[in-house]
Scaffold this active site. Structure first.
Site, PDB file in Angstrom:
ATOM      1  N   GLU A 163       0.544  -1.055  -0.182  1.00  0.00           N
ATOM      2  CA  GLU A 163       0.026   0.008   0.069  1.00  0.00           C
ATOM      3  C   GLU A 163       0.929   1.270   0.009  1.00  0.00           C
ATOM      4  O   GLU A 163       2.087   1.493   0.367  1.00  0.00           O
ATOM      5  CB  GLU A 163      -0.948  -0.095   1.252  1.00  0.00           C
ATOM      6  CG  GLU A 163      -0.401  -0.476   2.503  1.00  0.00           C
ATOM      7  CD  GLU A 163       0.643   0.595   3.061  1.00  0.00           C
ATOM      8  OE1 GLU A 163       0.741   1.603   2.835  1.00  0.00           O
ATOM      9  OE2 GLU A 163       1.841  -0.296   3.333  1.00  0.00           O
ATOM     10  N   GLY A 305       6.551   0.062   4.253  1.00  0.00           N
ATOM     11  CA  GLY A 305       5.221  -0.258   3.609  1.00  0.00           C
ATOM     12  C   GLY A 305       5.596  -0.859   2.085  1.00  0.00           C
ATOM     13  O   GLY A 305       6.660  -1.162   1.781  1.00  0.00           O
ATOM     14  N   GLU A 306       4.676  -0.600   1.409  1.00  0.00           N
ATOM     15  CA  GLU A 306       4.750  -0.741  -0.143  1.00  0.00           C
ATOM     16  C   GLU A 306       4.462  -2.154  -0.502  1.00  0.00           C
ATOM     17  O   GLU A 306       4.842  -2.490  -1.656  1.00  0.00           O
ATOM     18  CB  GLU A 306       6.135  -0.126  -0.675  1.00  0.00           C
ATOM     19  CG  GLU A 306       6.115   1.463  -0.663  1.00  0.00           C
ATOM     20  CD  GLU A 306       7.418   2.089  -1.147  1.00  0.00           C
ATOM     21  OE1 GLU A 306       8.285   1.206  -1.589  1.00  0.00           O
ATOM     22  OE2 GLU A 306       7.825   3.139  -0.898  1.00  0.00           O
ATOM     23  N   GLY A 307       4.640  -3.008   0.410  1.00  0.00           N
ATOM     24  CA  GLY A 307       4.805  -4.397   0.371  1.00  0.00           C
ATOM     25  C   GLY A 307       6.342  -4.988   0.464  1.00  0.00           C
ATOM     26  O   GLY A 307       6.554  -6.194   0.211  1.00  0.00           O
TER      27      GLY A 307
END
Length: 338
Positions: A163, A305-307
């Site tokens: 995300e 984050g971001e995966g």
């Protein structure tokens, strides 16, 4: 079996009919593991991960060849309360960076051989400020869930969802407080870098959000609607679609895990096809993983984050499957097993 949805009630129907792991494939994988050219248990958790993966793929000797990473982006009305060190415009800018291949997650996805997709959800229309009422109405929640549902590649054999959304650690903190109780301080961390009085204010915002939306506490999907964001809902939709397709899922950090926790509350066992990729440096993530009974694969002090943490864990799972499916048995290698 319901394969699509247009309403929350239809989504709930899907949650009540999720496929289970293939016990036969899992048992066959365990049997194969016992015949490989190594002492029993010598690969530690890699052996458990391999058996888990085989069960969900329905294959006692699979390979990971088509991993997928999906990053969802959304903007949050609660940023009006001053809960982030960065303005909402950064979400739009980072989406462009993802699309140009310039973010950390792009590099990691390339490193593990994963395809990567980016979906921006109505960035020009942030969710409502959930200190004043629900973040989304039911139609907005369904729309976001469906974006996630459609984003999953049916041919993928491993999935990570990530995300981007300024303000979304506040959302994750509020979700966690609503789901598991305690105090707002228990669940509120630095996010993009909040400290001191700013962090205290952020915790107060989280407490206010949960109090204003206290009617949602008994329902996981209502918690997601009232305290979540479009990108969290999209992650949840992708998680459920992966389950329907028997695609094993690796959870990323605090925000991703909070979205997953809403599904688990809505339907216990909904995340059986998921493992925790890592434990982040965000203060509440270890506590949330414990509540979810998920043991993280990695602990590297990450909080981007971001995966990113989930994608790094893809490398571990790929290694587990390479050993499981590629190693010779004692009989094949002509080695005495004692």
């Amino acid at each position: 079996m319901q394969q699509d949805f247009a309403t929350i009630s239809e989504f709930v129907d899907i949650l009540q009919r999720l496929p289970a792991s293939d016990a036969g494939a899992c048992a066959a994988a365990r049997e194969r593991d016992g015949q490989l050219t190594k002492p029993p248990g010598s690969l530690g958790r890699l052996e458990d991960l391999a058996a888990w993966y085989c069960g969900w793929r329905g294959d006692p000797k699979p390979r990971i060849e088509r991993p997928q990473v999906i990053v969802f982006a959304g903007n949050h009305g609660v940023t009006a309360q001053g809960v982030s060190a960065f303005p909402p415009e950064v979400t739009v800018q980072m989406v462009a960076n993802f699309q140009a291949g310039g973010a950390a997650v792009n590099q990691l996805a390339e490193t593990v051989g994963a395809t990567m997709d980016v979906h921006a959800l109505a960035l020009e229309t942030p969710t409502e400020d959930f200190t004043q009422g629900p973040a989304m109405d039911e139609a907005e929640l369904v729309e976001a869930l469906y974006v996630g549902w459609q984003a999953v590649d049916s041919k993928a054999d491993l999935l990570v969802v990530g995300e981007m959304g300024i303000g979304n650690t506040t959302s994750a903190s509020a979700i966690s407080l609503a789901l598991f109780g305690g105090t707002a301080g228990d669940w509120t961390g630095r996010g993009t870098g909040m400290e001191g009085d700013a962090l205290t204010h952020k915790a107060q915002v989280v407490a206010q959000a949960v109090e204003v939306n206290k009617q949602c506490k008994t329902n996981g999907l209502e918690i997601l609607r009232c305290l979540g964001g479009r990108e969290l809902a999209a992650m949840a939709g992708a998680m459920v679609r992966a389950r329907m397709l028997r695609i094993p899922l690796i959870l990323d950090g605090f925000i991703c895990t909070s979205a997953a926790a809403c599904l688990e509350r809505a339907q216990p066992g909904a995340l059986d096809h998921a493992v925790a990729g890592h434990v982040s440096a965000e203060v509440a993530h270890p506590k949330l993983l414990k509540e979810m009974n998920k043991n993280p694969i990695l602990s590297l002090g990450m909080r981007l984050g971001e995966g990113t943490g989930g994608v790094l864990a893809m490398a571990i799972l790929k290694a587990a499957m390479a050993c499981h499916s590629g190693m010779a048995t004692f009989a094949e290698a002509g080695v005495s097993d004692g």
